[in-house]
Design a protein around this motif. Sequence first.
Motif, PDB file in Angstrom:
ATOM      1  N   LEU A  78       0.833  -1.199   0.000  1.00 39.17           N
ATOM      2  CA  LEU A  78       0.000   0.000   0.000  1.00 39.17           C
ATOM      3  C   LEU A  78       0.875   1.259   0.000  1.00 39.17           C
ATOM      4  N   THR A  79       1.886   1.263   0.836  1.00 39.64           N
ATOM      5  CA  THR A  79       2.811   2.395   0.918  1.00 39.64           C
ATOM      6  C   THR A  79       3.520   2.622  -0.412  1.00 39.64           C
ATOM      7  N   ASP A  80       3.982   1.540  -1.028  1.00 38.09           N
ATOM      8  CA  ASP A  80       4.668   1.638  -2.317  1.00 38.09           C
ATOM      9  C   ASP A  80       3.736   2.207  -3.393  1.00 38.09           C
ATOM     10  N   CYS A  81       2.504   1.697  -3.440  1.00 38.63           N
ATOM     11  CA  CYS A  81       1.544   2.185  -4.434  1.00 38.63           C
ATOM     12  C   CYS A  81       1.225   3.663  -4.213  1.00 38.63           C
ATOM     13  N   LEU A  82       1.066   4.038  -2.972  1.00 40.28           N
ATOM     14  CA  LEU A  82       0.788   5.436  -2.667  1.00 40.28           C
ATOM     15  C   LEU A  82       1.953   6.324  -3.095  1.00 40.28           C
ATOM     16  N   PHE A  83       3.160   5.871  -2.858  1.00 30.14           N
ATOM     17  CA  PHE A  83       4.351   6.606  -3.283  1.00 30.14           C
ATOM     18  C   PHE A  83       4.350   6.808  -4.802  1.00 30.14           C
ATOM     19  N   ARG A  84       4.023   5.758  -5.549  1.00 32.71           N
ATOM     20  CA  ARG A  84       3.978   5.841  -7.010  1.00 32.71           C
ATOM     21  C   ARG A  84       2.895   6.823  -7.477  1.00 32.71           C
ATOM     22  N   LEU A  85       1.727   6.749  -6.849  1.00 31.78           N
ATOM     23  CA  LEU A  85       0.626   7.642  -7.229  1.00 31.78           C
ATOM     24  C   LEU A  85       0.966   9.103  -6.946  1.00 31.78           C
ATOM     25  N   GLU A  86       1.647   9.333  -5.839  1.00 23.61           N
ATOM     26  CA  GLU A  86       2.063  10.705  -5.526  1.00 23.61           C
ATOM     27  C   GLU A  86       3.145  11.187  -6.480  1.00 23.61           C
ATOM     28  N   ALA A  87       4.098  10.320  -6.779  1.00 21.58           N
ATOM     29  CA  ALA A  87       5.213  10.701  -7.650  1.00 21.58           C
ATOM     30  C   ALA A  87       4.729  11.099  -9.045  1.00 21.58           C
ATOM     31  N   ILE A  88       3.691  10.450  -9.539  1.00 17.88           N
ATOM     32  CA  ILE A  88       3.185  10.723 -10.890  1.00 17.88           C
ATOM     33  C   ILE A  88       2.139  11.843 -10.882  1.00 17.88           C
ATOM     34  N   GLY A  89       1.738  12.289  -9.690  1.00 22.16           N
ATOM     35  CA  GLY A  89       0.798  13.409  -9.595  1.00 22.16           C
ATOM     36  C   GLY A  89      -0.671  13.031  -9.539  1.00 22.16           C
ATOM     37  N   LEU A  90      -0.984  11.765  -9.280  1.00 19.81           N
ATOM     38  CA  LEU A  90      -2.390  11.349  -9.216  1.00 19.81           C
ATOM     39  C   LEU A  90      -2.989  11.473  -7.823  1.00 19.81           C
ATOM     40  N   VAL A  91      -2.129  11.558  -6.799  1.00 23.38           N
ATOM     41  CA  VAL A  91      -2.598  11.696  -5.416  1.00 23.38           C
ATOM     42  C   VAL A  91      -1.719  12.714  -4.700  1.00 23.38           C
ATOM     43  N   ARG A  92      -2.363  13.530  -3.880  1.00 26.82           N
ATOM     44  CA  ARG A  92      -1.646  14.401  -2.941  1.00 26.82           C
ATOM     45  C   ARG A  92      -2.050  13.964  -1.545  1.00 26.82           C
ATOM     46  N   THR A  93      -1.075  13.884  -0.657  1.00 25.83           N
ATOM     47  CA  THR A  93      -1.332  13.410   0.699  1.00 25.83           C
ATOM     48  C   THR A  93      -1.136  14.542   1.697  1.00 25.83           C
ATOM     49  N   TYR A  94      -2.092  14.638   2.612  1.00 27.20           N
ATOM     50  CA  TYR A  94      -2.021  15.593   3.719  1.00 27.20           C
ATOM     51  C   TYR A  94      -2.160  14.792   5.002  1.00 27.20           C
ATOM     52  N   LYS A  95      -1.368  15.148   6.007  1.00 27.63           N
ATOM     53  CA  LYS A  95      -1.334  14.377   7.254  1.00 27.63           C
ATOM     54  C   LYS A  95      -1.550  15.292   8.443  1.00 27.63           C
ATOM     55  N   THR A  96      -2.382  14.839   9.370  1.00 31.26           N
ATOM     56  CA  THR A  96      -2.523  15.521  10.656  1.00 31.26           C
ATOM     57  C   THR A  96      -2.316  14.488  11.750  1.00 31.26           C
ATOM     58  N   LYS A  97      -1.736  14.930  12.845  1.00 34.10           N
ATOM     59  CA  LYS A  97      -1.427  13.992  13.929  1.00 34.10           C
ATOM     60  C   LYS A  97      -1.635  14.688  15.261  1.00 34.10           C
ATOM     61  N   ASP A  98      -2.286  13.986  16.169  1.00 38.78           N
ATOM     62  CA  ASP A  98      -2.339  14.461  17.545  1.00 38.78           C
ATOM     63  C   ASP A  98      -1.844  13.329  18.444  1.00 38.78           C
ATOM     64  N   GLU A  99      -2.000  13.464  19.747  1.00 38.57           N
ATOM     65  CA  GLU A  99      -1.422  12.466  20.655  1.00 38.57           C
ATOM     66  C   GLU A  99      -2.041  11.075  20.528  1.00 38.57           C
ATOM     67  N   ARG A 100      -3.245  10.979  19.989  1.00 37.40           N
ATOM     68  CA  ARG A 100      -3.892   9.665  19.914  1.00 37.40           C
ATOM     69  C   ARG A 100      -4.165   9.155  18.503  1.00 37.40           C
ATOM     70  N   LEU A 101      -4.113  10.021  17.510  1.00 33.73           N
ATOM     71  CA  LEU A 101      -4.572   9.616  16.191  1.00 33.73           C
ATOM     72  C   LEU A 101      -3.791  10.308  15.072  1.00 33.73           C
ATOM     73  N   THR A 102      -3.494   9.539  14.026  1.00 38.28           N
ATOM     74  CA  THR A 102      -2.924  10.102  12.809  1.00 38.28           C
ATOM     75  C   THR A 102      -3.955   9.943  11.705  1.00 38.28           C
ATOM     76  N   GLN A 103      -4.238  11.037  11.023  1.00 42.39           N
ATOM     77  CA  GLN A 103      -5.205  11.009   9.934  1.00 42.39           C
ATOM     78  C   GLN A 103      -4.538  11.499   8.654  1.00 42.39           C
ATOM     79  N   TYR A 104      -4.933  10.849   7.551  1.00 43.28           N
ATOM     80  CA  TYR A 104      -4.442  11.230   6.238  1.00 43.28           C
ATOM     81  C   TYR A 104      -5.626  11.630   5.372  1.00 43.28           C
TER      82      TYR A 104
END
Length: 160
Positions: A78-104
């Motif tokens: 999954l990580t590899d596929c996401l990396f490929r999709l981001e590299a080619i410009g098909l996906v942009r990832t945004y991340k938020t994190k607090d003490e209990r949860l990480t959301q993408y």
Amino acid sequence: MEKERILYGTDELLIMSTGLIDRESYQSLYHLYQPVIGVKALAMYQTLWSELKPGKMKSNYMSHSALCEMLDYSINELTDCLFRLEAIGLVRTYKTKDERLTQYVYQLRVPLAPHTFLNDGLLSSFLFYKVGEVRFKQLQGRFTIESIAGRDHRGDERLQ
């Protein structure tokens, strides 16, 4: 997404879209993007699109493990596929994190039109490298718009 980022199955994700995919976009995906990113990354991209709520530009929250189950991928795949999709410009990832949860948030981007893809120096170079000269020229021909002068009155190509 930086290659070293570690995704966890418990992390939540939300999928959003910047537009809609039309027939031309599908042609671009299958003929131009797929040779560069591979079948697994393309399957992930399509699965992300399928998770959008009907008539909406976003999905419900889900976990990475749920996405892995849907695709029958490991978290590393999954990580590899996401990396490929981001590299080619098909996906942009945004991340938020607090003490209990990480959301993408995975923002799905509509594929470039074939002529735009083929006229982009970097993307066309990747494609050429992956498919070779013969297939690359076939793809260029497939997406080249012929002038009316090259056809007879019935629309058939004239013999030269």
